[in-house]
Design a protein around this motif. Structure first.
Motif, PDB file in Angstrom:
ATOM      1  N   GLU A  93      55.108  21.258  48.605  1.00  0.00           N
ATOM      2  CA  GLU A  93      53.773  21.758  48.295  1.00  0.00           C
ATOM      3  C   GLU A  93      53.768  23.147  47.661  1.00  0.00           C
ATOM      4  OE1 GLU A  93      51.390  21.541  51.816  1.00  0.00           O
ATOM      5  OE2 GLU A  93      50.821  19.475  51.380  1.00  0.00           O
ATOM      6  N   GLY A  94      54.808  23.956  47.932  1.00  0.00           N
ATOM      7  CA  GLY A  94      54.710  25.322  47.447  1.00  0.00           C
ATOM      8  C   GLY A  94      55.916  25.888  46.741  1.00  0.00           C
ATOM      9  N   LEU A  95      57.053  25.172  46.794  1.00  0.00           N
ATOM     10  CA  LEU A  95      58.266  25.801  46.270  1.00  0.00           C
ATOM     11  C   LEU A  95      58.957  25.012  45.164  1.00  0.00           C
ATOM     12  CD1 LEU A  95      59.826  26.988  49.657  1.00  0.00           C
ATOM     13  CD2 LEU A  95      58.589  28.357  47.988  1.00  0.00           C
ATOM     14  N   VAL A  96      58.602  23.753  44.992  1.00  0.00           N
ATOM     15  CA  VAL A  96      59.247  22.966  43.950  1.00  0.00           C
ATOM     16  C   VAL A  96      58.317  22.880  42.747  1.00  0.00           C
ATOM     17  CG1 VAL A  96      58.344  20.719  44.693  1.00  0.00           C
ATOM     18  CG2 VAL A  96      60.517  20.813  43.472  1.00  0.00           C
ATOM     19  N   GLN A  97      58.897  22.786  41.575  1.00  0.00           N
ATOM     20  CA  GLN A  97      58.123  22.635  40.353  1.00  0.00           C
ATOM     21  C   GLN A  97      58.340  21.232  39.809  1.00  0.00           C
ATOM     22  OE1 GLN A  97      59.058  25.733  37.577  1.00  0.00           O
ATOM     23  NE2 GLN A  97      58.064  27.328  38.777  1.00  0.00           N
ATOM     24  N   PHE A  98      57.252  20.539  39.485  1.00  0.00           N
ATOM     25  CA  PHE A  98      57.338  19.208  38.906  1.00  0.00           C
ATOM     26  C   PHE A  98      57.238  19.340  37.392  1.00  0.00           C
ATOM     27  CE2 PHE A  98      55.139  18.423  43.050  1.00  0.00           C
ATOM     28  CZ  PHE A  98      56.244  17.902  43.686  1.00  0.00           C
ATOM     29  N   GLY A  99      58.281  18.944  36.696  1.00  0.00           N
ATOM     30  CA  GLY A  99      58.288  19.048  35.245  1.00  0.00           C
ATOM     31  C   GLY A  99      57.628  17.855  34.597  1.00  0.00           C
ATOM     32  N   SER A 100      57.456  17.922  33.301  1.00  0.00           N
ATOM     33  CA  SER A 100      56.936  16.785  32.535  1.00  0.00           C
ATOM     34  C   SER A 100      58.107  16.049  31.901  1.00  0.00           C
ATOM     35  CB  SER A 100      55.961  17.270  31.464  1.00  0.00           C
ATOM     36  OG  SER A 100      56.604  18.214  30.612  1.00  0.00           O
ATOM     37  N   LEU A 101      57.900  14.782  31.583  1.00  0.00           N
ATOM     38  CA  LEU A 101      58.958  13.991  30.983  1.00  0.00           C
ATOM     39  C   LEU A 101      59.209  14.414  29.541  1.00  0.00           C
ATOM     40  CD1 LEU A 101      58.215  10.331  32.179  1.00  0.00           C
ATOM     41  CD2 LEU A 101      59.892  11.943  33.077  1.00  0.00           C
ATOM     42  N   THR A 102      60.445  14.321  29.130  1.00  0.00           N
ATOM     43  CA  THR A 102      60.782  14.588  27.731  1.00  0.00           C
ATOM     44  C   THR A 102      60.350  13.401  26.880  1.00  0.00           C
ATOM     45  OG1 THR A 102      62.968  13.564  27.897  1.00  0.00           O
ATOM     46  CG2 THR A 102      62.789  15.908  28.478  1.00  0.00           C
ATOM     47  N   ALA A 103      60.287  13.614  25.591  1.00  0.00           N
ATOM     48  CA  ALA A 103      59.941  12.526  24.671  1.00  0.00           C
ATOM     49  C   ALA A 103      60.954  11.405  24.773  1.00  0.00           C
ATOM     50  CB  ALA A 103      59.866  13.063  23.245  1.00  0.00           C
ATOM     51  N   GLU A 104      62.228  11.761  25.003  1.00  0.00           N
ATOM     52  CA  GLU A 104      63.271  10.737  25.133  1.00  0.00           C
ATOM     53  C   GLU A 104      63.052   9.895  26.387  1.00  0.00           C
ATOM     54  OE1 GLU A 104      64.575  13.892  22.483  1.00  0.00           O
ATOM     55  OE2 GLU A 104      63.818  13.933  24.555  1.00  0.00           O
ATOM     56  N   ASP A 105      62.673  10.543  27.497  1.00  0.00           N
ATOM     57  CA  ASP A 105      62.402   9.813  28.733  1.00  0.00           C
ATOM     58  C   ASP A 105      61.234   8.852  28.547  1.00  0.00           C
ATOM     59  OD1 ASP A 105      64.429  10.961  30.222  1.00  0.00           O
ATOM     60  OD2 ASP A 105      63.175  12.611  30.932  1.00  0.00           O
ATOM     61  N   GLN A 106      60.184   9.336  27.911  1.00  0.00           N
ATOM     62  CA  GLN A 106      59.020   8.488  27.694  1.00  0.00           C
ATOM     63  C   GLN A 106      59.371   7.292  26.807  1.00  0.00           C
ATOM     64  OE1 GLN A 106      55.547  10.634  26.392  1.00  0.00           O
ATOM     65  NE2 GLN A 106      55.814  12.256  27.901  1.00  0.00           N
ATOM     66  N   ALA A 107      60.146   7.535  25.769  1.00  0.00           N
ATOM     67  CA  ALA A 107      60.528   6.447  24.865  1.00  0.00           C
ATOM     68  C   ALA A 107      61.371   5.413  25.605  1.00  0.00           C
ATOM     69  CB  ALA A 107      61.294   7.008  23.662  1.00  0.00           C
ATOM     70  N   SER A 108      62.250   5.875  26.492  1.00  0.00           N
ATOM     71  CA  SER A 108      63.088   4.959  27.260  1.00  0.00           C
ATOM     72  C   SER A 108      62.251   4.074  28.177  1.00  0.00           C
ATOM     73  CB  SER A 108      64.104   5.751  28.086  1.00  0.00           C
ATOM     74  OG  SER A 108      64.875   4.884  28.899  1.00  0.00           O
ATOM     75  N   ILE A 109      61.258   4.666  28.863  1.00  0.00           N
ATOM     76  CA  ILE A 109      60.387   3.884  29.746  1.00  0.00           C
ATOM     77  C   ILE A 109      59.534   2.926  28.917  1.00  0.00           C
ATOM     78  CG2 ILE A 109      58.474   4.016  31.387  1.00  0.00           C
ATOM     79  CD1 ILE A 109      59.622   6.702  32.316  1.00  0.00           C
ATOM     80  N   ASP A 110      59.017   3.405  27.779  1.00  0.00           N
ATOM     81  CA  ASP A 110      58.220   2.538  26.910  1.00  0.00           C
ATOM     82  C   ASP A 110      59.023   1.312  26.487  1.00  0.00           C
ATOM     83  OD1 ASP A 110      56.172   4.330  27.097  1.00  0.00           O
ATOM     84  OD2 ASP A 110      56.528   5.258  25.137  1.00  0.00           O
ATOM     85  N   GLN A 111      60.286   1.518  26.161  1.00  0.00           N
ATOM     86  CA  GLN A 111      61.131   0.413  25.709  1.00  0.00           C
ATOM     87  C   GLN A 111      61.390  -0.577  26.842  1.00  0.00           C
ATOM     88  OE1 GLN A 111      64.935   1.621  24.206  1.00  0.00           O
ATOM     89  NE2 GLN A 111      65.383  -0.355  23.279  1.00  0.00           N
ATOM     90  N   ARG A 112      61.631  -0.051  28.055  1.00  0.00           N
ATOM     91  CA  ARG A 112      61.900  -0.931  29.192  1.00  0.00           C
ATOM     92  C   ARG A 112      60.690  -1.794  29.534  1.00  0.00           C
ATOM     93  NH1 ARG A 112      66.051   0.215  32.847  1.00  0.00           N
ATOM     94  NH2 ARG A 112      65.244  -1.629  33.933  1.00  0.00           N
ATOM     95  N   LEU A 113      59.504  -1.282  29.270  1.00  0.00           N
ATOM     96  CA  LEU A 113      58.284  -1.993  29.642  1.00  0.00           C
ATOM     97  C   LEU A 113      57.570  -2.586  28.434  1.00  0.00           C
ATOM     98  CD1 LEU A 113      56.862   0.396  32.402  1.00  0.00           C
ATOM     99  CD2 LEU A 113      58.534  -1.443  32.585  1.00  0.00           C
ATOM    100  N   ASP A 114      58.316  -2.844  27.378  1.00  0.00           N
ATOM    101  CA  ASP A 114      57.734  -3.441  26.179  1.00  0.00           C
ATOM    102  C   ASP A 114      57.213  -4.847  26.498  1.00  0.00           C
ATOM    103  OD1 ASP A 114      57.024  -3.890  23.546  1.00  0.00           O
ATOM    104  OD2 ASP A 114      59.003  -4.652  23.002  1.00  0.00           O
TER     105      ASP A 114
END
Length: 356
Positions: A93-114
């Motif tokens: 809740e207070g000490l970890v930072q949640f990053g956003s996905l890279t374009a490569e990560d998004q493209a990989s997920i998009d391809q897996r769920l085509d």
């Protein structure tokens, strides 16, 4: 305790309530080590990592304070410290930072769920496999039963006393089931059964069709022979109009580091619970109450008893913001939250569009 909704992106450097800069820095390092290795860390190692540096004696005093606050514990007398579930919760809740996905990560997920050339079942199964592969846990994808009108039902002979039942929805979704056919059933009965059901569709939902057919069967208001009637009841009975479809992949990962017999038994019971209707409904309820990703540390969800597993879950919503499923990961409390949270969030958004 009900899990809270942490922001998807956390950029604040503020310290959790009740912790000073020194306490927060030490807790952050201990939980980070636990998430990475699962091992306790001692004061001497911490003194070499912290900037600005602190003496081992000072660190031990702070660790003792954190232990009294219920945030740390020592697995052995001479060992370093590990975080409690409360300590991991405070870190999330207070000490970890949640990053956003890279374009490569998004493209990989998009391809897996085509979706091209594949059924929804294959896509959802791939989504749960992907989530498992990106975590040290099991991937969950839950799609509630769509209450869409039916378009067509067909029985296809498979031989050896079996038939394939194909159910086509007005929305284009297709579901298949294999059923046992009564002994002595002629092939023509399969065609007759399909014709009989299709004559009763009229754009109704599965639940309505089941109720209508069962009422006719009970009143004997049909012109079917006994074998054909029995097969129709068997075919319709393979679908639960109220149930959803839950895909779970990667259960074996939950057993990878478990050696104690008691823990093995508890996790096996968790596997059984995942297959129940109550669990699926609870997952949907959790998703429905969430605006985004929710994190449950250990026993917070109340779903899995004392299995010691954490859960990250997010709602899958269509363009109208209606819940069409739930996406998540179940794993040990030392999940890589910073990595998994954005993956679950993005996958939930994508699956929501697919199912919408």
């Amino acid at each position: 305790m009900v899990g809270r909704n942490p922001p998807f992106l956390r950029t604040s450097t503020a310290f959790p309530s009740g912790l000073g800069e020194r306490e927060a820095a030490i807790l952050r390092e201990i939980v980070a080590e636990y998430v990475e290795t699962g091992e306790p860390i001692g004061s001497r190692t911490l003194s070499q990592r912290l900037q600005p540096a602190l003496s081992p004696a000072t660190i031990r005093n702070v660790m003792a304070d954190l232990a009294r606050a219920g945030l740390l514990f020592s697995p052995h007398v001479s060992a370093g410290r590990l975080p409690t579930e409360k300590g991991v919760r405070l870190w999330v809740e207070g000490l970890v930072q949640f990053g956003s996905l890279t374009a490569e990560d998004q493209a990989s997920i998009d391809q897996r769920l085509d979706v091209h050339g594949r059924s929804y079942q294959d896509i959802l199964a791939d989504a749960s496999t992907m989530l498992s592969g990106l975590s040290s846990g099991a991937g969950l994808v839950l799609a509630p039963k769509a209450d869409a009108a039916l378009k067509h039902i067909e029985f296809v002979p498979l031989g050896n006393g079996r038939a394939l039942v194909i159910l086509v929805g007005a929305d284009g979704q297709v579901e298949n089931r294999i059923i046992e056919t009564p002994a002595g059933l002629p092939p023509s009965a399969l065609v007759e059964a399909g014709n009989y059901l299709n004559a009763h569709l009229g754009g109704v939902t599965l639940g309505t069709l089941q109720a209508r057919i069962r009422a006719e069967m009970a009143a004997n208001q049909h012109e079917l022979d006994a074998l054909t009637a029995a097969m129709i009841e068997s075919g319709l009975g393979t679908w639960d109009a109220d149930a959803g479809t839950l895909f779970v992949r990667g259960q074996s990962k939950l057993l990878a580091d478990v050696t104690e017999l008691e823990r093995l038994t508890t996790i096996r019971l968790l596997f059984e619970q995942l297959e129940t209707q109550d669990t699926m409904l609870e997952l949907l309820n959790i998703a429905a109450d969430s605006d985004g990703v929710r994190i449950f540390i250990g026993s917070e969800s109340g779903m899995f008893g004392m299995s010691g597993m954490s859960m990250i879950v997010a709602p899958a919503r269509n363009d109208a913001q209606r819940i069409v499923g739930a996406i998540g990961v179940i794993g040990p409390t030392r999940l890589n939250y910073g990595r998994i949270v954005p993956v679950v969030d993005y996958t939930a958004r994508l699956v929501g569009r697919l199912l919408g």
